[in-house]
Design an enzyme around this catalytic site. Structure first.
Site, PDB file in Angstrom:
ATOM      1  N   ASP A  95       2.471  13.574  -0.978  1.00  0.00           N
ATOM      2  CA  ASP A  95       2.076  12.299  -0.559  1.00  0.00           C
ATOM      3  C   ASP A  95       0.392  12.389  -0.772  1.00  0.00           C
ATOM      4  O   ASP A  95      -0.064  12.934  -0.108  1.00  0.00           O
ATOM      5  CB  ASP A  95       2.210  11.841   0.676  1.00  0.00           C
ATOM      6  CG  ASP A  95       2.968  10.490   0.775  1.00  0.00           C
ATOM      7  OD1 ASP A  95       2.655   9.842  -0.304  1.00  0.00           O
ATOM      8  OD2 ASP A  95       3.619  10.020   1.882  1.00  0.00           O
ATOM      9  N   LYS A 124       2.722  11.373  -4.921  1.00  0.00           N
ATOM     10  CA  LYS A 124       3.190  10.106  -4.661  1.00  0.00           C
ATOM     11  C   LYS A 124       2.128   9.214  -4.165  1.00  0.00           C
ATOM     12  O   LYS A 124       1.226   9.787  -3.530  1.00  0.00           O
ATOM     13  CB  LYS A 124       4.294   9.952  -3.567  1.00  0.00           C
ATOM     14  CG  LYS A 124       4.756   8.683  -3.027  1.00  0.00           C
ATOM     15  CD  LYS A 124       6.024   8.442  -2.260  1.00  0.00           C
ATOM     16  CE  LYS A 124       5.842   8.497  -0.927  1.00  0.00           C
ATOM     17  NZ  LYS A 124       4.898   7.412  -0.178  1.00  0.00           N
ATOM     18  N   GLU A 126       0.569   4.891  -3.060  1.00  0.00           N
ATOM     19  CA  GLU A 126       1.129   3.738  -2.731  1.00  0.00           C
ATOM     20  C   GLU A 126       0.183   2.703  -3.624  1.00  0.00           C
ATOM     21  O   GLU A 126      -0.896   2.785  -3.808  1.00  0.00           O
ATOM     22  CB  GLU A 126       0.685   3.511  -1.166  1.00  0.00           C
ATOM     23  CG  GLU A 126       1.619   4.057  -0.430  1.00  0.00           C
ATOM     24  CD  GLU A 126       1.594   4.155   1.100  1.00  0.00           C
ATOM     25  OE1 GLU A 126       0.856   3.043   1.453  1.00  0.00           O
ATOM     26  OE2 GLU A 126       2.144   5.124   1.782  1.00  0.00           O
ATOM     27  N   GLU A 193      10.150   0.171  -0.565  1.00  0.00           N
ATOM     28  CA  GLU A 193      10.174   0.212   0.900  1.00  0.00           C
ATOM     29  C   GLU A 193      10.429  -1.144   1.622  1.00  0.00           C
ATOM     30  O   GLU A 193       9.466  -1.873   1.096  1.00  0.00           O
ATOM     31  CB  GLU A 193       8.829   1.082   1.306  1.00  0.00           C
ATOM     32  CG  GLU A 193       9.034   0.775   3.100  1.00  0.00           C
ATOM     33  CD  GLU A 193       8.331   2.219   3.783  1.00  0.00           C
ATOM     34  OE1 GLU A 193       7.853   2.912   2.919  1.00  0.00           O
ATOM     35  OE2 GLU A 193       8.244   2.012   4.982  1.00  0.00           O
TER      36      GLU A 193
HETATM   37  O1  KIV Z   1       5.433   9.344   4.163  1.00  0.00           O
HETATM   38  C1  KIV Z   1       6.682   9.230   4.213  1.00  0.00           C
HETATM   39  O2  KIV Z   1       7.245   9.677   4.527  1.00  0.00           O
HETATM   40  C2  KIV Z   1       6.941   8.192   3.186  1.00  0.00           C
HETATM   41  C3  KIV Z   1       8.508   7.928   3.030  1.00  0.00           C
HETATM   42  C4  KIV Z   1       9.054   7.211   4.379  1.00  0.00           C
HETATM   43  C5  KIV Z   1       8.828   6.927   1.829  1.00  0.00           C
HETATM   44  O3  KIV Z   1       6.193   7.625   2.314  1.00  0.00           O
END
Ligand code: KIV
Length: 276
Positions: A95, A124, A126, A193
């Protein structure tokens, strides 16, 4: 040595983007979970989870913050590295934390850290249409991207709380347009989400790439939850879409196996985990 060729011939070959695309095409639900260290990553891998996210939710469940906002790139790299060491089969996604992708160059240098130091196979981020330029920049340089839309926890202070998104006609229309724009920009996965079931189904049917949901209803290509929620060890109140899979005294590995099975056969999410 070409270890990936050896692994490909094993009875549990590593999950790749192609595996996930094939699962969408064949209608096999993709089971995803977060993991932040080697032991839990190994456990979820063994239990059959297809995709593991070293998510910035670590700020809440590991570091004890009320939001994901304080998480840094160093934090995610550290946990990604640890999780990667526990994985054999599952596909690891790292992330990009809050404000770590404000320009294409910044997004690229932090993605490089997640992939080269953290050994993530995808990053990932946002955001909707405003991230199209960033996604294009990363995707055109062969960085696999998962685009997270709907409720964006990194925007909690702007949103005024963790709130369901896409409930009115205009915002649902905008979210569908954002999802399509992100796919066209090169996103390999779209994550939704906290949105109504109907919108989750609509976006999933209109995209070619796999769509993973968390509180986005049953009609998406896969589900993701925070591992600590399904093991019932999260401190405090859990979100509506979370389910405790340790009921009946299941061990951690049996709980994760039960989650994978429930995702595959459509028992999870049940109506009580969904929004309208
Ligand atoms: O950071 C995370 O764990 C997330 C998920 C809950 C989709 O973004």
């Amino acid at each position: 040595m070409y270890t990936h060729l050896q692994q490909r011939d094993s009875d549990k070959p590593p999950v790749t983007i192609s595996t996930l695309e094939k699962m969408k095409t064949e209608g096999t639900a993709i089971a995803c979970l977060t993991a932040y260290d080697a032991s839990f990553a190994n456990l979820v891998d063994e239990a059959g989870v297809d995709l593991v996210l070293a998510g910035d939710s670590l700020g809440m469940v590991i570091q004890g913050h009320p939001t994901t906002v304080p998480v840094t790139v160093d934090d995610v790299v550290y946990h990604c590295k640890a999780a990667a060491r526990g994985l054999t089969r599952s596909f690891l996604v790292g992330d990009l934390p809050f404000l770590s992708y404000t320009t294409p160059q910044e997004a690229m240098s932090n993605s490089r850290r997640l992939m080269q130091e953290g050994r993530a196979k995808m990053v990932k981020l946002e955001g909707g249409a405003m991230q199209v330029e960033i996604v294009e920049y990363l995707a055109s340089r062969d960085v696999p991207v998962c685009a997270h839309i709907g409720l964006k926890p990194q925007s909690v202070h702007k949103l005024g709380g963790f709130k369901i998104q896409g409930r009115d006609k205009a915002s649902a229309k905008q979210m569908l347009a954002d999802a399509k724009a992100l796919e066209s920009a090169g996103a390999d996965i779209v994550l939704l989400e906290c949105i109504p079931n109907e919108l989750g189904a609509k976006i999933t049917s209109e995209l070619k790439v796999p769509v993973i949901g968390i509180g986005a209803g049953p009609d998406v290509d896969g589900q993701i939850l925070v591992l600590y929620d399904i093991l019932n060890i999260t401190i405090g109140r859990k979100p509506r879409f979370a389910q405790d899979f340790t009921v009946g005294g299941r061990s951690p590995i049996d709980a994760v196996k039960a989650y994978v099975e429930a995702v595959r056969n459509g028992d999870y999410p049940a109506p009580e985990h969904c929004f309208s």
